[in-house]
Write an enzyme that holds these catalytic residues in place. Structure first.
Site, PDB file in Angstrom:
ATOM      1  N   ASP A  31       0.794  -1.231   0.000  1.00  6.80           N
ATOM      2  CA  ASP A  31       0.000   0.000   0.000  1.00  6.80           C
ATOM      3  C   ASP A  31       0.827   1.283   0.000  1.00  6.80           C
ATOM      4  O   ASP A  31       1.999   1.296   0.373  1.00  6.80           O
ATOM      5  CB  ASP A  31      -0.989   0.008   1.172  1.00  6.80           C
ATOM      6  CG  ASP A  31      -0.309  -0.231   2.534  1.00  6.80           C
ATOM      7  OD1 ASP A  31       0.760  -0.869   2.569  1.00  6.80           O
ATOM      8  OD2 ASP A  31      -0.861   0.219   3.548  1.00  6.80           O
ATOM      9  N   GLU A  42      -0.633  -2.184   5.214  1.00  7.68           N
ATOM     10  CA  GLU A  42       0.338  -2.140   6.319  1.00  7.68           C
ATOM     11  C   GLU A  42       0.276  -0.781   7.005  1.00  7.68           C
ATOM     12  O   GLU A  42       0.417  -0.686   8.218  1.00  7.68           O
ATOM     13  CB  GLU A  42       1.765  -2.402   5.798  1.00  7.68           C
ATOM     14  CG  GLU A  42       2.784  -2.667   6.893  1.00  7.68           C
ATOM     15  CD  GLU A  42       3.227  -1.422   7.652  1.00  7.68           C
ATOM     16  OE1 GLU A  42       3.411  -1.495   8.881  1.00  7.68           O
ATOM     17  OE2 GLU A  42       3.361  -0.347   7.037  1.00  7.68           O
TER      18      GLU A  42
HETATM   19 NI    NI Z   1       6.650   1.019   5.373  1.00  7.23          NI
END
Ligand code: NI
Length: 408
Positions: free
Chosen positions: A85, A142
């Site tokens: 991401d 994440e």
């Molecule tokens: Ni990172």
């Protein structure tokens, strides 16, 4: 950044593969996607995997992908993980392949991590045989700290014996890998404190309970948790990032809201920080006749490298780069990373891939000018492939020993 691959960085890396990985990374960089929205990214990853003839399952926990390169029947499973991401940042790098999506940017190098893992896949499929099955985990979200948990719930690490991950890092020279025993990322929890006093006229403080004063005392007192209550040998942080109160200069605020972040590298310290924040906030509110509500939200856990996987990671790094390029984190890293959720369940090692180049200014991760030296992609790809093989071999030997001792 990047330029031609300097083969001295690695014992051996296919320049054609390197070019392909750089092109792949630049494509992701130009088309960044926020947490849980990694649809195009997932499409590109799946295309790459299909091209290699690797089987995969997509739409795992939303936009995640789990692929497998099979080892011998019944062999243990080694997992390698990359995050995919981007961040809500307006890119200011001026790169020719800069984000084409205003307000979204790969400012943490996850485009590089995804490319590294595909590079490792390219290297591993060329092997005549692998000592263990290699599972490739392409994780969404994440940055919000949610992706790893969701992937685990979806079964991404079921049957996994050991897991490896890593992050690009401007504190180390490109070509180096930081392999560190013990904690490498801090736990990261959020808190909010809502104060209810009694509002009123600025000229008549005696008729009020001033939430600004109560909140200010809390801000100052909370600073003493780390300085006075925690063993100085244990790195920890209590930060108040937001203080919201008041509506006008001649009005005493009846409400105030504080928000902050709690970080630690040790679970006991982490929990004692929580207790201290709560105790101080409640005591100060009581002292001044205000009501208070304290909410602490558990975030990502500590990422702590265990000795066995760390030793495997070091052996793997030794097959890829020169001994003197294998370094260690010397100073505690208080950043958070959701890789810790995997390591709560299976042993693993999380490394840092150096990206610094002499004379080139390095902007920190999450900066609008962040970039990294793309040669780190080759280093990461070679390292991940080596980690899978080294860990697989280690597990195979352990299994033989276990079955031998079982028959003794
Ligand atoms: Ni990172």
């Amino acid at each position: 950044m990047g330029g031609p691959l300097n083969l001295e960085l690695l014992h051996d890396f296919d320049p054609t593969l390197f070019e392909r990985l750089v092109a792949f990374r630049r494509d992701l960089h130009e088309h960044p996607e926020l947490s849980w929205d990694e649809h195009r990214t997932a499409d590109r990853v799946c295309e790459y995997l299909s091209d290699l003839g690797i089987g995969y399952q997509r739409d795992v926990a939303g936009t995640g992908i789990v692929a497998e390169i099979p080892g011998p029947a019944g062999s243990p499973v080694v997992a390698l993980r990359a995050d995919m991401d981007a961040l809500p940042i307006i890119e200011e790098t001026g790169l020719p392949y800069k984000s084409g999506k205003n307000g979204v940017m790969h400012a943490c190098g996850h485009d590089g991590h995804t490319s590294m893992l595909l590079g490792a896949a390219s290297l591993l499929v060329q092997e005549a045989s692998l000592p263990a099955t290699v599972r490739l985990i392409f994780q969404p979200a994440e940055e919000t700290g949610e992706g790893a948990k969701a992937m685990i719930s979806a079964g991404a690490i079921d049957g996994v014996s050991i897991i490896f991950g890593g992050h690009v890092d401007r504190h180390f020279t490109v070509g180096s890998i930081a392999v560190t025993d013990g904690p490498v990322n801090a736990s990261s929890d959020r808190f909010s404190i809502h104060i209810t006093g009694k509002g009123g006229h600025a000229a008549r403080p005696h008729e009020t309970v001033d939430a600004v004063v109560v909140g200010s005392l809390m801000v100052m007192s909370l600073q003493t948790i780390v300085s006075r209550e925690v063993n100085p040998a244990h790195p920890s942080v209590v930060t108040i990032g937001r203080f919201d109160a008041g509506t006008a200069s001649n009005v005493i605020a009846g409400q105030a809201e504080l928000e902050g972040s709690i970080r630690a590298q040790d679970q006991d310290v982490r929990l004692s920080l929580h207790r201290s924040v709560k105790r101080m906030a409640e005591s100060i509110a009581q002292l001044h006749g205000a009501a208070v509500e304290v909410d602490i939200t558990m975030g990502t856990p500590v990422v702590k490298n265990l000795p066995m996987p760390t030793s495997i990671a070091r052996q793997a790094a030794e097959t890829v780069i020169a001994q003197d390029q294998i370094v260690q984190l010397e100073i505690a890293n208080m950043g958070g990373e959701d890789f810790g959720y995997y390591m709560e369940r299976v042993p693993g090692c999380y490394v840092r891939f150096g990206t610094a180049v002499d004379g080139v200014e390095q902007f920190p991760a999450h900066s609008s000018r962040f970039d990294f030296d793309e040669r780190a992609i080759a280093v990461g790809a070679a390292y991940f492939a080596a980690a899978a093989k080294t860990a697989g071999e280690d597990l195979r030997i352990r299994n033989v020993h276990d079955s031998e001792s079982a028959t003794c």
